[in-house]
Scaffold this motif. Structure first.
Motif, PDB file in Angstrom:
ATOM      1  N   TRP A 276      23.472  10.497 -88.624  1.00  0.00           N
ATOM      2  CA  TRP A 276      24.425  10.068 -87.598  1.00  0.00           C
ATOM      3  C   TRP A 276      25.369  11.218 -87.252  1.00  0.00           C
ATOM      4  CZ3 TRP A 276      26.567   4.446 -88.158  1.00  0.00           C
ATOM      5  CH2 TRP A 276      25.498   3.550 -88.270  1.00  0.00           C
ATOM      6  N   SER A 277      25.838  11.235 -86.014  1.00  0.00           N
ATOM      7  CA  SER A 277      26.774  12.254 -85.550  1.00  0.00           C
ATOM      8  C   SER A 277      28.192  11.863 -85.954  1.00  0.00           C
ATOM      9  CB  SER A 277      26.666  12.400 -84.033  1.00  0.00           C
ATOM     10  OG  SER A 277      27.610  13.342 -83.585  1.00  0.00           O
ATOM     11  N   CYS A 278      28.467  12.042 -87.243  1.00  0.00           N
ATOM     12  CA  CYS A 278      29.754  11.667 -87.824  1.00  0.00           C
ATOM     13  C   CYS A 278      30.160  12.730 -88.835  1.00  0.00           C
ATOM     14  CB  CYS A 278      29.644  10.332 -88.560  1.00  0.00           C
ATOM     15  SG  CYS A 278      29.215   8.941 -87.516  1.00  0.00           S
ATOM     16  N   VAL A 279      31.422  12.728 -89.218  1.00  0.00           N
ATOM     17  CA  VAL A 279      31.881  13.518 -90.358  1.00  0.00           C
ATOM     18  C   VAL A 279      32.426  12.558 -91.403  1.00  0.00           C
ATOM     19  CG1 VAL A 279      32.367  15.647 -89.120  1.00  0.00           C
ATOM     20  CG2 VAL A 279      34.156  13.955 -89.322  1.00  0.00           C
ATOM     21  N   GLU A 280      32.150  12.872 -92.660  1.00  0.00           N
ATOM     22  CA  GLU A 280      32.626  12.018 -93.742  1.00  0.00           C
ATOM     23  C   GLU A 280      34.047  12.400 -94.117  1.00  0.00           C
ATOM     24  OE1 GLU A 280      30.956   9.999 -97.802  1.00  0.00           O
ATOM     25  OE2 GLU A 280      29.759  11.502 -96.782  1.00  0.00           O
ATOM     26  N   VAL A 281      34.896  11.381 -94.292  1.00  0.00           N
ATOM     27  CA  VAL A 281      36.296  11.587 -94.673  1.00  0.00           C
ATOM     28  C   VAL A 281      36.362  11.621 -96.197  1.00  0.00           C
ATOM     29  CG1 VAL A 281      38.643  10.680 -94.526  1.00  0.00           C
ATOM     30  CG2 VAL A 281      37.056  10.339 -92.611  1.00  0.00           C
ATOM     31  N   PRO A 282      36.784  12.742 -96.786  1.00  0.00           N
ATOM     32  CA  PRO A 282      36.806  12.833 -98.249  1.00  0.00           C
ATOM     33  C   PRO A 282      37.803  11.861 -98.884  1.00  0.00           C
ATOM     34  CG  PRO A 282      37.672  14.855 -97.247  1.00  0.00           C
ATOM     35  CD  PRO A 282      37.247  13.955 -96.131  1.00  0.00           C
ATOM     36  N   ASP A 283      37.378  11.220 -99.967  1.00  0.00           N
ATOM     37  CA  ASP A 283      38.241  10.327-100.761  1.00  0.00           C
ATOM     38  C   ASP A 283      38.918   9.249 -99.916  1.00  0.00           C
ATOM     39  OD1 ASP A 283      37.692  11.890-103.081  1.00  0.00           O
ATOM     40  OD2 ASP A 283      39.210  13.331-102.422  1.00  0.00           O
ATOM     41  N   SER A 284      38.214   8.743 -98.901  1.00  0.00           N
ATOM     42  CA  SER A 284      38.855   7.841 -97.944  1.00  0.00           C
ATOM     43  C   SER A 284      39.221   6.478 -98.517  1.00  0.00           C
ATOM     44  CB  SER A 284      37.966   7.662 -96.710  1.00  0.00           C
ATOM     45  OG  SER A 284      36.738   7.057 -97.075  1.00  0.00           O
ATOM     46  N   VAL A 285      38.397   5.931 -99.404  1.00  0.00           N
ATOM     47  CA  VAL A 285      38.716   4.613 -99.961  1.00  0.00           C
ATOM     48  C   VAL A 285      39.987   4.704-100.800  1.00  0.00           C
ATOM     49  CG1 VAL A 285      37.929   2.756-101.478  1.00  0.00           C
ATOM     50  CG2 VAL A 285      36.351   3.770 -99.838  1.00  0.00           C
ATOM     51  N   GLU A 286      40.118   5.778-101.572  1.00  0.00           N
ATOM     52  CA  GLU A 286      41.337   5.982-102.355  1.00  0.00           C
ATOM     53  C   GLU A 286      42.524   6.224-101.427  1.00  0.00           C
ATOM     54  OE1 GLU A 286      38.482   7.630-102.819  1.00  0.00           O
ATOM     55  OE2 GLU A 286      37.826   6.988-104.808  1.00  0.00           O
ATOM     56  N   LEU A 287      42.304   6.974-100.358  1.00  0.00           N
ATOM     57  CA  LEU A 287      43.371   7.302 -99.421  1.00  0.00           C
ATOM     58  C   LEU A 287      43.882   6.073 -98.683  1.00  0.00           C
ATOM     59  CD1 LEU A 287      44.998   9.527 -97.902  1.00  0.00           C
ATOM     60  CD2 LEU A 287      43.084   9.644 -96.299  1.00  0.00           C
ATOM     61  N   PHE A 288      42.965   5.219 -98.204  1.00  0.00           N
ATOM     62  CA  PHE A 288      43.346   4.088 -97.367  1.00  0.00           C
ATOM     63  C   PHE A 288      43.427   2.762 -98.109  1.00  0.00           C
ATOM     64  CE2 PHE A 288      41.342   7.043 -94.256  1.00  0.00           C
ATOM     65  CZ  PHE A 288      42.506   7.351 -93.574  1.00  0.00           C
ATOM     66  N   GLY A 289      42.876   2.679 -99.307  1.00  0.00           N
ATOM     67  CA  GLY A 289      42.963   1.454-100.085  1.00  0.00           C
ATOM     68  C   GLY A 289      42.036   0.354 -99.611  1.00  0.00           C
ATOM     69  N   THR A 290      41.012   0.722 -98.822  1.00  0.00           N
ATOM     70  CA  THR A 290      40.060  -0.267 -98.327  1.00  0.00           C
ATOM     71  C   THR A 290      38.737   0.415 -97.995  1.00  0.00           C
ATOM     72  OG1 THR A 290      39.658  -1.989 -96.675  1.00  0.00           O
ATOM     73  CG2 THR A 290      40.830  -0.045 -95.905  1.00  0.00           C
ATOM     74  N   GLY A 291      37.690  -0.364 -97.966  1.00  0.00           N
ATOM     75  CA  GLY A 291      36.390   0.126 -97.537  1.00  0.00           C
ATOM     76  C   GLY A 291      36.037  -0.364 -96.147  1.00  0.00           C
ATOM     77  N   LYS A 292      36.978  -1.047 -95.484  1.00  0.00           N
ATOM     78  CA  LYS A 292      36.739  -1.612 -94.159  1.00  0.00           C
ATOM     79  C   LYS A 292      37.077  -0.595 -93.064  1.00  0.00           C
ATOM     80  CE  LYS A 292      37.609  -6.295 -95.688  1.00  0.00           C
ATOM     81  NZ  LYS A 292      38.449  -7.466 -95.593  1.00  0.00           N
ATOM     82  N   THR A 293      36.685  -0.909 -91.822  1.00  0.00           N
ATOM     83  CA  THR A 293      36.977  -0.042 -90.682  1.00  0.00           C
ATOM     84  C   THR A 293      38.485   0.103 -90.500  1.00  0.00           C
ATOM     85  OG1 THR A 293      34.934  -0.696 -89.591  1.00  0.00           O
ATOM     86  CG2 THR A 293      36.631   0.260 -88.200  1.00  0.00           C
ATOM     87  N   ILE A 294      38.913   1.329 -90.192  1.00  0.00           N
ATOM     88  CA  ILE A 294      40.331   1.646 -89.997  1.00  0.00           C
ATOM     89  C   ILE A 294      40.464   2.400 -88.684  1.00  0.00           C
ATOM     90  CG2 ILE A 294      42.281   2.967 -90.897  1.00  0.00           C
ATOM     91  CD1 ILE A 294      40.758   2.787 -93.630  1.00  0.00           C
ATOM     92  N   LYS A 295      41.385   1.990 -87.831  1.00  0.00           N
ATOM     93  CA  LYS A 295      41.612   2.694 -86.574  1.00  0.00           C
ATOM     94  C   LYS A 295      42.670   3.766 -86.779  1.00  0.00           C
ATOM     95  CE  LYS A 295      42.218   1.939 -81.661  1.00  0.00           C
ATOM     96  NZ  LYS A 295      42.452   0.967 -80.594  1.00  0.00           N
ATOM     97  N   VAL A 296      42.354   4.997 -86.308  1.00  0.00           N
ATOM     98  CA  VAL A 296      43.249   6.133 -86.510  1.00  0.00           C
ATOM     99  C   VAL A 296      43.363   6.978 -85.247  1.00  0.00           C
ATOM    100  CG1 VAL A 296      42.773   6.321 -88.993  1.00  0.00           C
ATOM    101  CG2 VAL A 296      41.398   7.639 -87.360  1.00  0.00           C
TER     102      VAL A 296
END
Length: 95
Positions: free
Chosen positions: A25-45
């Motif tokens: 997929w044409s995406c970039v992975e956000v490092p440590d995102s679940v720890e950063l955001f506290g969720t595994g759900k979609t987040i709008k930024v």
């Protein structure tokens, strides 16, 4: 870990291309995102990719992280292809 909406200051560089269910997929992975955001759900930024602003949803990768979609239009504007590295800055969380 923060589940709060508001300003962010998260910068990283990553290659364009995340494998999802065997497809690239044409995406970039956000490092440590679940720890950063506290969720595994979609987040709008709000973010910038190589300095270009965008508002987007960070999508779950399906394996415990988030990814930011890099549209064909944005890749063309940046002169980037799958596999090329981009600089990402997340500046605000909306959800």
């Amino acid at each position: 870990m923060s589940t709060r909406v508001g300003p962010l200051d998260v910068s990283f560089s990553a290659p364009i291309g995340v494998t999802v269910k065997g497809d690239l997929w044409s995406c970039v992975e956000v490092p440590d995102s679940v720890e950063l955001f506290g969720t595994g759900k979609t987040i709008k930024v709000a973010a910038t990719v190589d300095g270009e602003p965008l508002t987007a949803g960070l999508l779950p990768t399906g394996i415990g992280g988030h990814m930011l979609s890099i549209s064909a239009k944005l890749r063309k504007k940046l002169g980037k292809e799958l596999g090329d590295t981009v600089a990402v800055h997340l500046s605000e969380r909306f959800t």
